[in-house]
Design a protein around this motif. Structure first.
Motif, short mmCIF file in Angstrom:
data_model
loop_
_atom_site.label_atom_id
_atom_site.label_comp_id
_atom_site.label_asym_id
_atom_site.label_seq_id
_atom_site.Cartn_x
_atom_site.Cartn_y
_atom_site.Cartn_z
N PHE A 244 -2.86 -13.76 8.70
CA PHE A 244 -1.77 -13.76 7.60
C PHE A 244 -1.36 -12.49 7.42
O PHE A 244 -0.30 -12.02 6.83
CB PHE A 244 -2.12 -14.56 6.32
CG PHE A 244 -2.62 -15.61 6.45
CD1 PHE A 244 -2.26 -16.48 7.74
CD2 PHE A 244 -3.47 -16.50 5.65
CE1 PHE A 244 -2.55 -18.11 7.76
CE2 PHE A 244 -3.83 -17.93 5.76
CZ PHE A 244 -3.36 -18.50 6.83
N ARG A 245 -2.20 -11.45 7.12
CA ARG A 245 -2.06 -9.94 7.02
C ARG A 245 -1.00 -9.48 8.25
O ARG A 245 -0.27 -8.87 7.73
CB ARG A 245 -3.37 -9.02 6.92
CG ARG A 245 -3.26 -7.67 6.50
CD ARG A 245 -4.42 -6.85 6.43
NE ARG A 245 -4.82 -7.25 5.34
CZ ARG A 245 -4.77 -6.90 3.96
NH1 ARG A 245 -3.74 -5.87 3.77
NH2 ARG A 245 -5.50 -7.38 3.15
N GLN A 246 -1.38 -9.72 9.41
CA GLN A 246 -0.48 -9.23 10.36
C GLN A 246 0.84 -9.69 10.28
O GLN A 246 1.86 -8.94 10.33
CB GLN A 246 -1.24 -9.53 11.61
CG GLN A 246 -2.43 -8.66 12.39
CD GLN A 246 -2.79 -8.66 13.51
OE1 GLN A 246 -1.84 -8.95 14.47
NE2 GLN A 246 -4.13 -9.00 13.93
N ILE A 247 0.95 -11.03 10.04
CA ILE A 247 2.13 -11.60 10.04
C ILE A 247 2.91 -10.91 8.86
O ILE A 247 4.34 -10.93 9.14
CB ILE A 247 2.26 -13.10 9.86
CG1 ILE A 247 1.76 -13.70 11.07
CG2 ILE A 247 3.60 -13.67 9.38
CD1 ILE A 247 1.53 -15.19 11.29
N GLY A 248 2.49 -10.61 7.75
CA GLY A 248 3.14 -9.88 6.51
C GLY A 248 3.45 -8.63 6.86
O GLY A 248 4.55 -8.22 6.58
N ARG A 265 -5.52 -13.82 -1.54
CA ARG A 265 -5.71 -12.52 -2.06
C ARG A 265 -4.75 -11.55 -1.26
O ARG A 265 -4.11 -10.69 -1.62
CB ARG A 265 -7.33 -11.83 -1.78
CG ARG A 265 -8.24 -12.65 -2.66
CD ARG A 265 -9.77 -12.28 -2.36
NE ARG A 265 -10.48 -12.66 -3.11
CZ ARG A 265 -10.66 -12.57 -4.64
NH1 ARG A 265 -10.42 -11.18 -4.64
NH2 ARG A 265 -11.59 -13.13 -5.27
N VAL A 266 -4.47 -11.94 0.04
CA VAL A 266 -3.65 -11.22 0.95
C VAL A 266 -2.07 -11.13 0.10
O VAL A 266 -1.54 -10.21 0.35
CB VAL A 266 -3.50 -11.63 2.16
CG1 VAL A 266 -3.03 -12.92 2.58
CG2 VAL A 266 -2.62 -10.80 3.25
N ILE A 267 -1.73 -12.29 -0.45
CA ILE A 267 -0.39 -12.64 -0.87
C ILE A 267 -0.51 -11.75 -2.17
O ILE A 267 0.50 -11.11 -2.48
CB ILE A 267 -0.26 -14.08 -1.32
CG1 ILE A 267 -0.22 -14.93 -0.20
CG2 ILE A 267 1.06 -14.11 -2.19
CD1 ILE A 267 1.02 -14.70 1.06
N ASP A 268 -1.46 -11.74 -2.95
CA ASP A 268 -1.60 -11.00 -4.47
C ASP A 268 -1.47 -9.60 -4.00
O ASP A 268 -0.49 -8.78 -4.73
CB ASP A 268 -2.75 -11.18 -4.82
CG ASP A 268 -2.87 -10.58 -6.10
OD1 ASP A 268 -1.92 -11.00 -7.21
OD2 ASP A 268 -3.82 -9.78 -6.53
N LEU A 269 -1.87 -9.15 -2.87
CA LEU A 269 -1.90 -7.47 -2.45
C LEU A 269 -0.39 -7.17 -2.01
O LEU A 269 0.10 -5.78 -2.34
CB LEU A 269 -3.01 -7.20 -1.59
CG LEU A 269 -4.42 -7.23 -1.94
CD1 LEU A 269 -5.31 -6.96 -0.90
CD2 LEU A 269 -4.59 -6.00 -2.98
N MET A 270 0.21 -8.25 -1.18
CA MET A 270 1.32 -7.71 -0.55
C MET A 270 2.63 -8.29 -1.24
O MET A 270 3.58 -7.40 -0.75
CB MET A 270 1.33 -8.02 0.63
CG MET A 270 -0.07 -7.74 1.59
SD MET A 270 -0.18 -8.42 3.30
CE MET A 270 1.24 -7.69 4.08
N ALA A 271 2.67 -9.19 -1.99
CA ALA A 271 3.87 -9.80 -2.47
C ALA A 271 4.50 -9.16 -3.47
O ALA A 271 3.77 -8.79 -4.48
CB ALA A 271 3.69 -11.35 -2.66
#
Length: 443
Positions: A244-248, A265-271
């Motif tokens: 998910f992190r790579q795709i984002g 968590r990856v969404i919270d950090l990147m969105a």
């Protein structure tokens, strides 16, 4: 020709004529007009009925008249446009390239879909116009995350070469999902996949760069840990988070959509609103769409429906459950049910909440019990003071954030302080659970 087909064909036609498609507002006016709705019944975010009638709609009809080559008005919309679209479609069929529209057997069919027009327009803009690379749909149980993902995919599928739906309900390892996705790409292209000596993640990323793809993974919560704070992956599933992190993070022309009852968590950090990674929390239906559910369940006494919709916060699943009960037990009379002055959960919703409750940590459980026992919203400090186990300040803060990610609590602000409470439906469930456990301990 249904509304989605007409709108898709027309939007392509407009793009060819002026270099850009219809705006979300123009699409909504067209959609509602095509389905016979009057201006007075149109509810479009940020626009009054008068402005729609006198400003937005006339500009749309003028634009369509120029594109079609014939005068278009609201009253002649279907008479003029439908034959023109059918002719255009037949002319282009022989020229249309093959698309890899792939829907697995577990992609649900939507026989009926209620409301969420504004939400769909926003999501379409994020994906098609803003080129969002990673999008997560969250919200309370029953709000319709899966349904809106299906509707969205159907609505925008012509903007992609590939549309692939996969469910994570059986908690498949990432390697299985990667192999499945790569096989799908391979089956629908004449070109070979990247060199097999590289990892499947790298091969998938190359596909996402070389093709315009929409991939939907439904039910991501099944790969997350239970009895822990929200957003933590189960042992053996952490590689999903890396994907998910790579795709984002990395540049490509595709979009991955996730449905999940917890915020990752990856969404919270990147969105954020300017990022190619976005998070959309779904809320309940607007009044008209919610009323349609009750109407389809053949409830009577429409003036009483407003109270029912407010009590269940426009949640589609909850409204269907309670409407069925009112029909079976109260002969469809909403007033008789409302007189009971209770929030009815039913077995189906209770089972759904049981499954979600099993996912939360012990401190989260204690926080929810305290919020359920006190009808007034509480500050974080007061909440910590009331919990018998005396958790640390950090534990309470982490638990509140986790419960918010699970859409189980509500936050409000008063006098500069953050206050926390439970939705009425969740409060009723927690109190029922608390009373059941108390009765068991007394036996």
């Amino acid at each position: 020709m249904n509304t989605d087909e007409a709108l898709s064909l027309l939007d392509d036609w407009v793009v060819e004529n002026r270099g850009q498609g219809l705006s979300p507002q123009q699409k909504e006016i067209f959609r509602r007009s095509w389905e016979g709705q009057e201006y007075d019944d149109m509810e479009i975010s940020r626009y009054s009925t008068e402005y729609i009638k006198k400003m937005l709609a006339p500009k749309l009809w003028k634009l369509l008249s120029q594109v079609i080559g014939e005068p278009v008005t609201k009253n002649t919309l279907r008479i003029v446009i439908e034959p023109a679209l059918k002719l255009r479609s037949r002319q282009q069929d022989s020229l249309k390239p093959l698309q890899g529209q792939i829907w697995s057997d577990d992609a649900p069919e939507l026989s009926v879909f209620y409301g969420y027009a504004d939400e769909l327009n926003t999501l379409e803009q994020w994906i098609v116009t803003d080129r969002c690379r990673l999008l997560a749909l969250g919200g309370m149980v029953g709000v319709g995350k899966t349904a809106i993902a299906v509707k969205l995919a159907r609505q925008i599928q012509d903007s992609f070469q590939f549309v692939i739906w996969r469910s994570l309900r059986g908690s498949p390892p990432l390697q299985n999902i990667l192999a499945d996705l790569l096989e799908s790409f391979f089956d629908c292209t004449e070109t070979t996949l990247p060199d097999t000596s590289v990892s499947d993640v790298s091969r998938l990323m190359e596909c996402l760069r070389s093709h315009r793809c929409l991939v939907i993974l439904d039910g991501v919560e099944t790969i997350l840990e239970t009895s822990q704070l929200a957003g933590r992956y189960r042992e053996g599933y952490q590689d999903y988070g890396q994907l998910f992190r790579q795709i984002g993070e990395f540049n490509h022309q595709s979009c991955l959509v996730l449905t999940c009852s917890e915020k990752l968590r990856v969404i919270d950090l990147m969105a954020d609103r300017n990022s190619p990674v976005r998070y959309y929390k779904l809320e309940g239906l607007k009044k008209d769409a919610a009323k349609q559910i009750l109407k389809d369940r053949e409830l009577v006494e429409e003036p009483e429906w407003k109270s029912l919709i407010e009590r269940y916060e426009g949640n589609p699943l909850l409204l269907r459950i309670v409407a069925t009960t009112i029909q079976e037990i109260f002969n469809g009379r909403a007033s008789d049910f409302i007189k009971q002055n209770t929030i009815f959960l039913g077995n189906q919703l209770t089972e759904e909440l049981d499954r979600q409750f099993q996912r939360i940590s012990q401190v989260e459980i204690e926080v929810m019990y305290q919020l359920a026992l006190d009808p007034q919203p509480l500050t974080r400090a007061k909440l910590r003071e009331n919990i018998p186990s005396s958790p640390s300040s950090s534990q309470v803060t982490e638990s509140l954030q986790s419960l918010a990610w699970r859409s189980l609590i509500e936050k409000m602000t008063a006098g500069g302080d953050s206050l926390f409470t439970l939705r009425p439906i969740i409060r009723k469930y927690v109190l029922n659970r608390f009373n059941q456990q108390s009765n068991i301990s007394k036996q």
